[in-house]
Design a protein around this motif. Structure first.
Motif, mmCIF file in Angstrom:
data_model
loop_
_atom_site.group_PDB
_atom_site.id
_atom_site.type_symbol
_atom_site.label_atom_id
_atom_site.label_comp_id
_atom_site.label_asym_id
_atom_site.label_seq_id
_atom_site.Cartn_x
_atom_site.Cartn_y
_atom_site.Cartn_z
ATOM 1 N N TYR A 57 -50.648 -4.986 16.493
ATOM 2 C CA TYR A 57 -49.347 -4.570 17.007
ATOM 3 C C TYR A 57 -48.970 -5.593 18.066
ATOM 4 N N GLY A 103 -49.004 1.707 16.837
ATOM 5 C CA GLY A 103 -48.403 2.372 17.989
ATOM 6 C C GLY A 103 -48.211 3.843 17.682
ATOM 7 N N LYS A 143 -39.988 4.109 26.018
ATOM 8 C CA LYS A 143 -41.140 4.442 26.872
ATOM 9 C C LYS A 143 -40.815 5.407 28.010
HETATM 10 N N1 GLY Z 1 -45.960 3.702 21.838
HETATM 11 C C1 GLY Z 1 -46.685 2.708 22.509
HETATM 12 C C2 GLY Z 1 -48.091 2.571 22.127
HETATM 13 O O1 GLY Z 1 -48.586 3.168 21.195
HETATM 14 O O2 GLY Z 1 -48.785 1.811 22.784
#
Ligand code: GLY
Ligand code: AMP
Length: 424
Positions: free
Chosen positions: A268, A288, A213
């Motif tokens: 997710y 994601g 992140k």
């Molecule tokens: N890569 C983090 C999200 O899609 O929330």
């Protein structure tokens, strides 16, 4: 089959790429799409937040399956409008999308389902939140309740920082999304994501991934939407995955069904894992981004069969076939991201890259100008590769990165570091 995908990022490019490998796909339309998607599918300019417009377009074009990529149209009820028009849809109803669009809702569902997650309290005004905060140990996590494009979470190491986050949220920084706030215990551990398809009560795991992140190497600098990802995530081994399914995911899905709002689509689960014990950080009601890119690279054309089975409520009759492989994606972003950045710089060298079932450059934020590809966003390209080992996947991805000529862009050089400590 005629298929409509909603969205315009690298996630949607990778879904389009996987769907097209399945011979069942006759016609693929992506709305609104981007320059990379336009190279492989038709793009349509429709308002993807307007459920009636999407349903009308899909009906006129004899679409057999609508795949909704991002969370905002889901929260706005686009899946509901499409289902009401008799269309087959991959994506949850607005009521079920609250698992992402309201943090306090998710916490309440976890309470009811006895799913392990951080201790928390929920507030709708500043003074009581501030009083509660004064009695909590640091670090602490402050979250705007609603959708805030990934910016509504502050992990505060100091009390001042936590108070200032509360003041900003209640002060309207995130609009209505911040009118309610969740204050949460800080969980230690390693984060990983678990992706499952759900059609009411059947839960089908389709892969694990780890994201990066922070913007800088070594996980430094500000948070971003994600600078790279790889799959599988070694920390989410079979034992941890089983616990996550049995203690967190299945009980919360049963609770959703019990409340009359069964979940349908990809779920997710963001997990914090310590000493082999997973706890829920958050749910997202979509793939994601960039985790989807590595999952699609590993699933290939079967992704469509799984997505279709999910939309048709027959997940109990399918299985995901896994090769013993690994995939890794490196995000190339415009210099300045996640702060301000320039648009319009030209990206060269893409044509010379061989693209095949193991190496793909997915476009996240690009535009086409006089035959050239230009940067049109913060996160611009997702350079993705598959290999027998994670090290091979990483080597192939960075080889592609190094062949791309784009001085105005940058990327992290350490994607995969938790699993592969040495840099390339
Ligand atoms: N890569 C983090 C999200 O899609 O929330
Ligand atoms: P979220 O939007 O809920 O995913 O939060 C964004 C990021 O903040 C997560 O990916 C975690 O890295 C971090 N985070 C959120 N909640 C917690 C928590 N309770 N403890 C530790 N880290 C957290």
């Amino acid at each position: 089959m005629n298929i409509l995908i909603l969205g315009s990022g690298g996630r949607e490019h990778s879904i389009a790429w996987a769907v097209l490998q399945n011979p069942k796909c006759d016609r693929l339309i992506v709305a609104p799409g981007n320059a990379g998607i336009a190279q492989i599918a038709e793009c349509a300019d429709i308002d993807i937040f307007d459920g009636d417009a999407v349903a009308g377009f899909a009906t006129e074009n004899a679409v057999d399956l609508v795949i909704i990529g991002p969370e905002a149209p889901l929260a706005a009820g686009v899946a509901d409008a499409c289902r009401a028009a008799g269309l087959k849809v991959f994506g949850p109803s607005a009521a079920a999308a609250r698992l992402e669009s309201s943090k306090s809702f998710t916490k309440a569902i976890c309470d009811a389902a006895h799913a392990p997650t951080a201790r928390y309290a929920h507030f709708s005004e500043l003074e009581s939140a501030r009083a509660y905060l004064a009695k909590q140990p640091m670090p602490i996590v402050i979250k705007a309740d609603g959708l805030a494009a990934g910016k509504g979470v502050v992990v505060a190491t100091e009390r001042d920082m936590a108070v200032s986050a509360l003041e900003h949220m209640f002060g309207g920084e995130f609009g209505a999304a911040g009118s309610e706030v969740v204050i949460e215990e800080f969980m230690e551990g390693e984060e990983a994501s678990y992706f499952v398809l759900v059609d009411g009560e059947t839960v089908l795991p389709i892969g694990t991934a780890q994201d990066h992140k922070r913007v800088g190497d070594g996980d430094t600098g500000p948070n971003t939407g994600g600078m790279g990802a790889y799959s599988p995530a070694p920390i989410l081994d079979e034992t941890v995955a089983r616990k996550a399914l049995d203690e967190i995911i299945r009980p919360t899905m049963r609770e959703m069904a019990k409340r009359g709002t069964p979940y349908s689509g990809v779920l997710y689960a963001g997990l914090m894992i310590r000493n082999g014990e997973p706890r829920l950080v958050e749910y997202n009601v979509r793939f994601g981004d960039p985790e989807c890119q590595v999952l699609m690279m590993r699933l290939g054309g079967q992704a469509l069969d799984l997505i279709q089975a999910c939309a048709e409520g027959r997940l109990d009759s399918v299985e995901a076939q896994w090769a013993e492989d690994h995939a890794l994606t490196v995000v190339m972003a415009a210099k300045g991201y996640p702060g301000s950045y320039e648009k319009g710089s030209e990206i060269r060298g893409l044509d010379a890259l061989e693209e095949n079932s193991s190496e793909m450059v997915f476009h996240a934020g690009t535009a086409a100008r006089n035959g050239a590809v230009t940067a049109n966003g913060g996160r611009v390209l997702n350079v993705t590769a598959r290999g027998e080992t994670l090290a091979q996947a990483r080597e192939a991805a960075y080889r592609m990165v190094d062949a791309i000529d784009w001085p105005e862009g940058f990327c992290r050089r350490d994607i995969g570091w938790r699993a592969l400590p040495q840099k390339l």
